[in-house]
Design an enzyme around this catalytic site. Structure first.
Site, PDB file in Angstrom:
ATOM      1  N   PRO A  80       9.567  -4.355  -0.821  1.00 11.15           N
ATOM      2  CA  PRO A  80      10.742  -4.037  -0.001  1.00 11.15           C
ATOM      3  C   PRO A  80      10.399  -3.924   1.494  1.00 11.15           C
ATOM      4  O   PRO A  80       9.273  -3.573   1.851  1.00 11.15           O
ATOM      5  CB  PRO A  80      11.233  -2.702  -0.564  1.00 11.15           C
ATOM      6  CG  PRO A  80      10.242  -2.248  -1.555  1.00 11.15           C
ATOM      7  CD  PRO A  80       9.312  -3.367  -1.874  1.00 11.15           C
ATOM      8  N   LYS A 133       0.844  -1.211   0.000  1.00 15.38           N
ATOM      9  CA  LYS A 133       0.000   0.000   0.000  1.00 15.38           C
ATOM     10  C   LYS A 133       0.872   1.251   0.000  1.00 15.38           C
ATOM     11  O   LYS A 133       2.040   1.208   0.392  1.00 15.38           O
ATOM     12  CB  LYS A 133      -0.946   0.036   1.203  1.00 15.38           C
ATOM     13  CG  LYS A 133      -0.262   0.131   2.590  1.00 15.38           C
ATOM     14  CD  LYS A 133       0.035   1.557   3.057  1.00 15.38           C
ATOM     15  CE  LYS A 133       0.761   1.613   4.389  1.00 15.38           C
ATOM     16  NZ  LYS A 133       1.757   2.657   4.504  1.00 15.38           N
ATOM     17  N   ALA A 137       9.854  -0.160   4.554  1.00 17.79           N
ATOM     18  CA  ALA A 137       9.799   0.771   3.438  1.00 17.79           C
ATOM     19  C   ALA A 137       8.645   1.773   3.524  1.00 17.79           C
ATOM     20  O   ALA A 137       8.594   2.732   2.771  1.00 17.79           O
ATOM     21  CB  ALA A 137       9.678  -0.018   2.133  1.00 17.79           C
ATOM     22  N   GLY A 138       7.677   1.531   4.423  1.00 13.08           N
ATOM     23  CA  GLY A 138       6.478   2.383   4.469  1.00 13.08           C
ATOM     24  C   GLY A 138       5.410   1.874   3.520  1.00 13.08           C
ATOM     25  O   GLY A 138       4.457   2.580   3.181  1.00 13.08           O
ATOM     26  N   LEU A 139       5.563   0.592   3.086  1.00 10.21           N
ATOM     27  CA  LEU A 139       4.626   0.006   2.109  1.00 10.21           C
ATOM     28  C   LEU A 139       3.779  -1.099   2.729  1.00 10.21           C
ATOM     29  O   LEU A 139       3.030  -1.781   2.025  1.00 10.21           O
ATOM     30  CB  LEU A 139       5.423  -0.555   0.918  1.00 10.21           C
ATOM     31  CG  LEU A 139       6.289   0.458   0.161  1.00 10.21           C
ATOM     32  CD1 LEU A 139       7.167  -0.248  -0.861  1.00 10.21           C
ATOM     33  CD2 LEU A 139       5.413   1.511  -0.529  1.00 10.21           C
ATOM     34  N   ALA A 140       3.894  -1.288   4.024  1.00  9.28           N
ATOM     35  CA  ALA A 140       3.109  -2.282   4.778  1.00  9.28           C
ATOM     36  C   ALA A 140       3.341  -3.716   4.305  1.00  9.28           C
ATOM     37  O   ALA A 140       2.423  -4.537   4.352  1.00  9.28           O
ATOM     38  CB  ALA A 140       1.608  -1.946   4.744  1.00  9.28           C
ATOM     39  N   GLY A 141       4.565  -4.027   3.892  1.00  9.97           N
ATOM     40  CA  GLY A 141       4.865  -5.378   3.408  1.00  9.97           C
ATOM     41  C   GLY A 141       4.586  -6.451   4.459  1.00  9.97           C
ATOM     42  O   GLY A 141       3.921  -7.449   4.174  1.00  9.97           O
ATOM     43  N   GLY A 142       5.051  -6.250   5.677  1.00 15.53           N
ATOM     44  CA  GLY A 142       4.846  -7.227   6.749  1.00 15.53           C
ATOM     45  C   GLY A 142       3.373  -7.363   7.098  1.00 15.53           C
ATOM     46  O   GLY A 142       2.865  -8.475   7.324  1.00 15.53           O
ATOM     47  N   SER A 143       2.664  -6.239   7.128  1.00 12.99           N
ATOM     48  CA  SER A 143       1.226  -6.256   7.452  1.00 12.99           C
ATOM     49  C   SER A 143       0.440  -6.940   6.331  1.00 12.99           C
ATOM     50  O   SER A 143      -0.540  -7.646   6.596  1.00 12.99           O
ATOM     51  CB  SER A 143       0.690  -4.833   7.615  1.00 12.99           C
ATOM     52  OG  SER A 143       1.420  -4.170   8.602  1.00 12.99           O
ATOM     53  N   ASP A 185      -1.515  -1.550  10.423  1.00 15.79           N
ATOM     54  CA  ASP A 185      -1.874  -1.529   9.000  1.00 15.79           C
ATOM     55  C   ASP A 185      -2.610  -2.800   8.557  1.00 15.79           C
ATOM     56  O   ASP A 185      -3.077  -2.879   7.414  1.00 15.79           O
ATOM     57  CB  ASP A 185      -0.609  -1.399   8.127  1.00 15.79           C
ATOM     58  CG  ASP A 185      -0.001  -0.007   8.212  1.00 15.79           C
ATOM     59  OD1 ASP A 185      -0.716   0.937   8.606  1.00 15.79           O
ATOM     60  OD2 ASP A 185       1.190   0.127   7.877  1.00 15.79           O
TER      61      ASP A 185
HETATM   62  O1  C5P Z   1       1.072  -1.164  14.961  1.00 15.21           O
HETATM   63  P1  C5P Z   1       2.480  -1.326  14.530  1.00 15.21           P
HETATM   64  O2  C5P Z   1       3.209  -2.359  15.344  1.00 15.21           O
HETATM   65  O3  C5P Z   1       2.631  -1.541  13.065  1.00 15.21           O
HETATM   66  O4  C5P Z   1       3.179   0.056  14.829  1.00 15.21           O
HETATM   67  C1  C5P Z   1       4.577   0.198  14.910  1.00 15.21           C
HETATM   68  C2  C5P Z   1       4.892   1.415  15.747  1.00 15.21           C
HETATM   69  O5  C5P Z   1       4.446   2.603  15.088  1.00 15.21           O
HETATM   70  C3  C5P Z   1       4.174   1.434  17.085  1.00 15.21           C
HETATM   71  O6  C5P Z   1       4.923   0.780  18.078  1.00 15.21           O
HETATM   72  C4  C5P Z   1       4.035   2.900  17.371  1.00 15.21           C
HETATM   73  O7  C5P Z   1       5.224   3.386  17.923  1.00 15.21           O
HETATM   74  C5  C5P Z   1       3.905   3.528  15.994  1.00 15.21           C
HETATM   75  N1  C5P Z   1       2.503   3.830  15.622  1.00 15.21           N
HETATM   76  C6  C5P Z   1       1.865   4.899  16.225  1.00 15.21           C
HETATM   77  N2  C5P Z   1       0.572   5.196  15.875  1.00 15.21           N
HETATM   78  C7  C5P Z   1      -0.089   4.474  14.939  1.00 15.21           C
HETATM   79  C8  C5P Z   1       0.561   3.381  14.318  1.00 15.21           C
HETATM   80  C9  C5P Z   1       1.861   3.090  14.685  1.00 15.21           C
HETATM   81  O8  C5P Z   1       2.438   5.586  17.071  1.00 15.21           O
HETATM   82  N3  C5P Z   1      -1.333   4.797  14.622  1.00 15.21           N
END
Ligand code: C5P
Length: 290
Positions: free
Chosen positions: A90, A8, A93-99, A132
């Site tokens: 990648p 994404k 990357a900010g592309l939510a690959g793991g999610s 994500d």
């Molecule tokens: O939910 P996820 O584990 O992907 O988020 C990774 C990190 O990003 C969180 O530990 C948090 O520090 C930050 N985050 C946040 N607010 C969000 C999503 C993520 O602060 N809405």
């Protein structure tokens, strides 16, 4: 069974504040891309994970493993599955690959194990795994709010071409949000304007309102991201923005062939480039038997 796990980008990302749970309150519009990993599920006695195409641990910290484990514990299902992840998106990357992988595992195993869980139940489980994941389960174009758990589908945009350019380093989402908290005067993109543009199918309006509150943090720390933005902006792109918590920068074109052509033309120096498009067809959205 084969399941596609789609990347994404965020067309807009605004941070509205900090929440009591330490997460940030978001107003973001996410768009699924055609770029995807492939998740292959086969029978096994326990949960086994194998990763191909990326240097990624296949242990219990992998989101795909955690998704399978959580689903099995939640439902009391007794068997396992071998999960083969073929990575194309990648990492960090900010592309939510793991999610995306976690969402594909939830969707796929729900079917593979015959659990019959509702989409809303999978989304609630997904939210436990990562912010994500609920969007990745729904896909398409959507307004995402709260920590990431409130996902409202929006009308599809045309299949615009997308060029992704990622510097050699990755960024930790948690760290980018922590740095965001230290900014004195955070910038807020025009979220409502973007929502209106998306809802009315106004592609010009979408391009004009691309914005990401987290970009400020990443640009201040990493000059490479600014350089990549400049290169993509000079490539004839309609618009350029960092995706999510970065560091990937995306640029938009009228169609995928223009993105592919541009990918061949730009001087890539020390960053990786992927050409793709908005994924708008839900025809093969669910699972692919294979
Ligand atoms: O939910 P996820 O584990 O992907 O988020 C990774 C990190 O990003 C969180 O530990 C948090 O520090 C930050 N985050 C946040 N607010 C969000 C999503 C993520 O602060 N809405």
């Amino acid at each position: 069974m084969l399941v596609k796990a789609y990347a994404k980008i965020n067309l807009i990302l605004d941070v509205l504040g900090t929440r009591a749970d330490g997460y940030h309150e978001l107003f973001t519009i996410m768009q699924t891309l055609d770029l995807h990993d492939v998740v292959e599920l086969t029978e096994a006695g326990d949960i086994e994970l194998v990763v191909e195409g990326a240097n990624l641990t296949a242990g219990q910290d992998n989101l795909a493993y955690r998704a399978a484990d959580l689903l099995r514990r939640q439902t009391g299902y007794s068997k396992g599955a071998k999960i083969k992840l073929v990575k194309h998106i990648p990492l960090e990357a900010g592309l939510a690959g793991g999610s995306a992988d976690a969402a594909a595992v939830l969707r796929g195993l729900n079917e593979f194990w015959g659990l019959g869980m509702e989409a809303s139940e999978l989304e609630a489980l997904g939210a436990v795994i990562g912010s994500d994941v609920p969007f990745c389960l729904k896909g398409g174009t959507a307004l995402v709010q709260g920590r990431g758990e409130k996902v409202d589908s929006l009308p599809s945009l045309p299949p615009l071409g997308v060029l992704l350019a990622k510097p050699s380093f990755g960024l930790s989402t948690g760290q980018v949000y922590r740095l965001y908290d230290d900014i004195r005067k955070p910038l807020h993109p025009d979220g409502q304007g973007m929502l209106q543009a998306v809802c009315s199918g106004d592609v010009g309006g979408v391009v004009a309102r691309l914005g990401n509150a987290l970009e400020q943090v990443a640009l201040a720390r990493h000059s490479e991201i600014r350089e990549i933005k400049e290169i993509l902006a000079a490539s004839g792109a309609n618009g350029v923005l960092m995706s999510g918590s970065g560091p990937t920068v995306f640029s938009l074109y009228d169609n995928e062939s223009l993105a592919v052509k541009t990918a061949g033309e730009i001087n890539k120096r020390n960053f990786g480039v992927w050409a793709t498009k908005f994924y708008t067809s839900k025809a093969d959205w669910q699972t692919l038997q294979g």
